[in-house]
Design a protein around this motif. Structure first.
Motif, PDB file in Angstrom:
ATOM      1  N   MET A 198     -32.511  18.926  -0.706  1.00  0.00           N
ATOM      2  CA  MET A 198     -33.932  18.984  -0.332  1.00  0.00           C
ATOM      3  C   MET A 198     -34.135  18.670   1.144  1.00  0.00           C
ATOM      4  O   MET A 198     -34.847  19.385   1.857  1.00  0.00           O
ATOM      5  CB  MET A 198     -34.742  18.017  -1.200  1.00  0.00           C
ATOM      6  N   VAL A 199     -33.501  17.600   1.642  1.00  0.00           N
ATOM      7  CA  VAL A 199     -33.710  17.216   3.035  1.00  0.00           C
ATOM      8  C   VAL A 199     -33.030  18.206   3.976  1.00  0.00           C
ATOM      9  O   VAL A 199     -33.500  18.448   5.099  1.00  0.00           O
ATOM     10  CB  VAL A 199     -33.224  15.772   3.280  1.00  0.00           C
ATOM     11  N   TYR A 230     -34.778   5.416   2.104  1.00  0.00           N
ATOM     12  CA  TYR A 230     -35.338   5.711   3.424  1.00  0.00           C
ATOM     13  C   TYR A 230     -34.267   5.830   4.504  1.00  0.00           C
ATOM     14  O   TYR A 230     -34.320   6.756   5.318  1.00  0.00           O
ATOM     15  CB  TYR A 230     -36.373   4.647   3.794  1.00  0.00           C
ATOM     16  N   PRO A 231     -33.259   4.909   4.581  1.00  0.00           N
ATOM     17  CA  PRO A 231     -32.223   5.063   5.628  1.00  0.00           C
ATOM     18  C   PRO A 231     -31.480   6.387   5.539  1.00  0.00           C
ATOM     19  O   PRO A 231     -31.171   7.003   6.561  1.00  0.00           O
ATOM     20  CB  PRO A 231     -31.287   3.870   5.380  1.00  0.00           C
ATOM     21  N   ALA A 232     -31.186   6.843   4.305  1.00  0.00           N
ATOM     22  CA  ALA A 232     -30.456   8.102   4.165  1.00  0.00           C
ATOM     23  C   ALA A 232     -31.299   9.280   4.642  1.00  0.00           C
ATOM     24  O   ALA A 232     -30.811  10.156   5.368  1.00  0.00           O
ATOM     25  CB  ALA A 232     -30.049   8.307   2.704  1.00  0.00           C
ATOM     26  N   GLN A 233     -32.582   9.292   4.245  1.00  0.00           N
ATOM     27  CA  GLN A 233     -33.454  10.387   4.680  1.00  0.00           C
ATOM     28  C   GLN A 233     -33.643  10.363   6.188  1.00  0.00           C
ATOM     29  O   GLN A 233     -33.632  11.406   6.851  1.00  0.00           O
ATOM     30  CB  GLN A 233     -34.819  10.290   3.987  1.00  0.00           C
ATOM     31  N   LEU A 234     -33.810   9.159   6.749  1.00  0.00           N
ATOM     32  CA  LEU A 234     -34.012   9.032   8.193  1.00  0.00           C
ATOM     33  C   LEU A 234     -32.789   9.518   8.957  1.00  0.00           C
ATOM     34  O   LEU A 234     -32.910  10.152  10.006  1.00  0.00           O
ATOM     35  CB  LEU A 234     -34.315   7.573   8.544  1.00  0.00           C
ATOM     36  N   MET A 235     -31.598   9.249   8.412  1.00  0.00           N
ATOM     37  CA  MET A 235     -30.369   9.672   9.077  1.00  0.00           C
ATOM     38  C   MET A 235     -30.291  11.203   9.140  1.00  0.00           C
ATOM     39  O   MET A 235     -29.890  11.770  10.156  1.00  0.00           O
ATOM     40  CB  MET A 235     -29.157   9.100   8.332  1.00  0.00           C
ATOM     41  N   GLY A 242     -40.694  14.956  -1.068  1.00  0.00           N
ATOM     42  CA  GLY A 242     -40.024  14.954  -2.361  1.00  0.00           C
ATOM     43  C   GLY A 242     -38.622  14.378  -2.323  1.00  0.00           C
ATOM     44  O   GLY A 242     -38.148  13.820  -3.317  1.00  0.00           O
ATOM     45  N   SER A 243     -37.941  14.482  -1.183  1.00  0.00           N
ATOM     46  CA  SER A 243     -36.562  13.973  -1.095  1.00  0.00           C
ATOM     47  C   SER A 243     -36.495  12.460  -1.233  1.00  0.00           C
ATOM     48  O   SER A 243     -35.438  11.910  -1.573  1.00  0.00           O
ATOM     49  CB  SER A 243     -35.930  14.405   0.232  1.00  0.00           C
ATOM     50  N   LEU A 244     -37.626  11.766  -0.968  1.00  0.00           N
ATOM     51  CA  LEU A 244     -37.634  10.301  -1.102  1.00  0.00           C
ATOM     52  C   LEU A 244     -37.460   9.856  -2.550  1.00  0.00           C
ATOM     53  O   LEU A 244     -37.163   8.687  -2.804  1.00  0.00           O
ATOM     54  CB  LEU A 244     -38.941   9.737  -0.539  1.00  0.00           C
ATOM     55  N   ALA A 245     -37.639  10.775  -3.488  1.00  0.00           N
ATOM     56  CA  ALA A 245     -37.397  10.431  -4.887  1.00  0.00           C
ATOM     57  C   ALA A 245     -35.906  10.366  -5.197  1.00  0.00           C
ATOM     58  O   ALA A 245     -35.501   9.774  -6.205  1.00  0.00           O
ATOM     59  CB  ALA A 245     -38.066  11.459  -5.799  1.00  0.00           C
ATOM     60  N   SER A 276     -27.817  11.420  -2.928  1.00  0.00           N
ATOM     61  CA  SER A 276     -27.940  12.197  -4.152  1.00  0.00           C
ATOM     62  C   SER A 276     -27.832  13.661  -3.773  1.00  0.00           C
ATOM     63  O   SER A 276     -28.366  14.077  -2.738  1.00  0.00           O
ATOM     64  CB  SER A 276     -29.278  11.914  -4.839  1.00  0.00           C
ATOM     65  N   VAL A 277     -27.129  14.436  -4.588  1.00  0.00           N
ATOM     66  CA  VAL A 277     -26.910  15.847  -4.258  1.00  0.00           C
ATOM     67  C   VAL A 277     -28.248  16.573  -4.136  1.00  0.00           C
ATOM     68  O   VAL A 277     -28.478  17.343  -3.194  1.00  0.00           O
ATOM     69  CB  VAL A 277     -26.018  16.519  -5.328  1.00  0.00           C
ATOM     70  N   ILE A 278     -29.158  16.322  -5.087  1.00  0.00           N
ATOM     71  CA  ILE A 278     -30.466  16.978  -5.045  1.00  0.00           C
ATOM     72  C   ILE A 278     -31.230  16.557  -3.794  1.00  0.00           C
ATOM     73  O   ILE A 278     -31.843  17.382  -3.100  1.00  0.00           O
ATOM     74  CB  ILE A 278     -31.278  16.638  -6.312  1.00  0.00           C
ATOM     75  N   GLY A 279     -31.186  15.255  -3.479  1.00  0.00           N
ATOM     76  CA  GLY A 279     -31.876  14.766  -2.288  1.00  0.00           C
ATOM     77  C   GLY A 279     -31.322  15.360  -1.008  1.00  0.00           C
ATOM     78  O   GLY A 279     -32.080  15.718  -0.100  1.00  0.00           O
ATOM     79  N   VAL A 280     -29.992  15.493  -0.926  1.00  0.00           N
ATOM     80  CA  VAL A 280     -29.357  16.072   0.264  1.00  0.00           C
ATOM     81  C   VAL A 280     -29.754  17.535   0.412  1.00  0.00           C
ATOM     82  O   VAL A 280     -30.048  18.015   1.516  1.00  0.00           O
ATOM     83  CB  VAL A 280     -27.819  15.929   0.177  1.00  0.00           C
TER      84      VAL A 280
END
Length: 354
Positions: A173-174, A109-114, A102-105, A167-171
């Motif tokens: 979630m991950v 990809y680079p941010a999630q991978l980091m 869900g965080s990929l929304a 993104s605050v929500i993405g951060v």
């Protein structure tokens, strides 16, 4: 214990009869294959089709797992642990998968991978607090993990054409996925340690069956269940991609569980982190992207971290043992000098005055 280890198999391949290097290569090959295909499918579904239904896709993936386990002939009668053993593990597993997808929304990809590349550090730290495990690691393994994480972050930042999209929500979630990952691997290792008869297929089956109901509340609360059902019904070929991805991920999951059972959660986390570096490097070799100095620095740190991890512990122990022996030897020499001085004094007393 040895007899129980002989029953460890991976898709019909006996692992316990092989050397550690052969076990490592077989399990790592299955893991790399499964998750390389998984990465390609996720890239297609999330970035090309713009479908970002992490909870729903995890839900579909769970049913594919159960069908594949049924084809393998696994039944609940083969279980050696009670169902309650897998309660916490299932909640953590499904939460990690759902939050990661869900965080990929909200993150590219680079941010999630980091963020995900730092997983090995919380896994190592949390290992000291899991009941039945209480694992502690030597200092050189923490240093190895730090080198690997920093190297991959440098490589990831260099790979991004622009700065990572935060993104605050993405951060949030991950970050939640990272916390759950720190529990996940250690809980799995603790179950394998406390009951070595536990098979990889049992753990995957039970954690999936118990975990699927945990996915329903977030899908209903967010409205993702009906939205995803409508979107996928309009594009039914998405289910084909999801099933293919789940089949490949199934191979990767069973291989990861084999690595945890044989080598532990922290070593497995380092392998999964190294896989991300290999994926990025392959993309450069296949698509002939230019490599910069930052890429080289990242690869160097990754290589140093892996090399330090692979160093035999005997050499490190020998160095510490030799220094300790030297320290112990010094008081012994001083004791000999004292005994010699006492003997000299006694000889002087016994010597005649004339």
């Amino acid at each position: 214990m040895k007899n129980e280890e002989k029953t460890r198999f991976l898709f019909g391949i006996s692992l316990s009869d092989r050397s550690k290097w052969q076990q490592f290569l077989i399990c790592s090959s299955g893991f790399f294959f499964g998750y390389l295909v998984n990465g390609v499918c996720e890239e297609y579904v999330y970035n090309r089709l713009k479908f970002s239904y992490g909870w729903y896709f995890t839900f579909v993936q769970g049913f594919v797992y159960l069908f594949l386990l049924y084809l393998q002939g696994f039944t609940p009668k083969q279980m050696v642990n009670p169902w309650k053993t897998y309660g916490k593990l299932s909640a953590v597993l499904m939460g990690s998968h759902g939050l990661t997808k869900g965080s990929l929304a909200f993150l590219n990809y680079p941010a999630q991978l980091m963020f995900k590349s730092t997983k090995v550090l919380p896994v190592m730290i949390m290992g000291a607090f899991i009941p039945g495990l209480r694992r502690k690691y030597p200092p050189h393994e923490y240093l190895s993990a730090v080198l690997l994480v920093v190297g991959l972050i440098l490589f990831t930042l260099a790979d991004a054409q622009t700065s990572p999209n935060f993104s605050v929500i993405g951060v949030i979630m991950v970050s939640g996925a990272l916390i759950m990952d720190s529990f996940l691997g250690n809980l799995q290792e603790a179950i394998f340690t406390m009951n070595p008869k536990t098979t990889q297929t049992e753990m995957l089956f039970c954690s999936t069956v118990v975990g699927l109901p945990f996915l329903i509340p977030p899908m209903l609360i967010t409205g993702e269940l009906f939205e995803a059902w409508t979107s996928c019904s309009q594009h039914p070929y998405v289910y084909g991609v999801l099933v293919f991805e789940a089949m490949a991920t199934f191979i990767g999951q069973v291989s990861v569980l084999s690595l945890i059972a044989l080598f532990g959660a922290a070593t497995t986390a380092m392998i999964t982190t190294a896989r991300k570096a290999v994926t990025l490097l392959l993309s450069y070799l296949i698509f002939t992207k230019p490599l910069t100095e930052q890429h080289g620095t990242g690869l160097l740190l990754i290589a140093m971290g892996i090399t330090l991890k692979l160093l035999p512990e005997n050499k490190i122990k020998r160095a510490s043992t030799s220094s300790a022996t030297a320290k112990i030897a010094k008081p012994a020499s001083s004791e000999d000098e004292i005994i010699q001085q006492e003997n000299v004094g006694q000889d002087d007393e016994r010597r005649p005055l004339v």
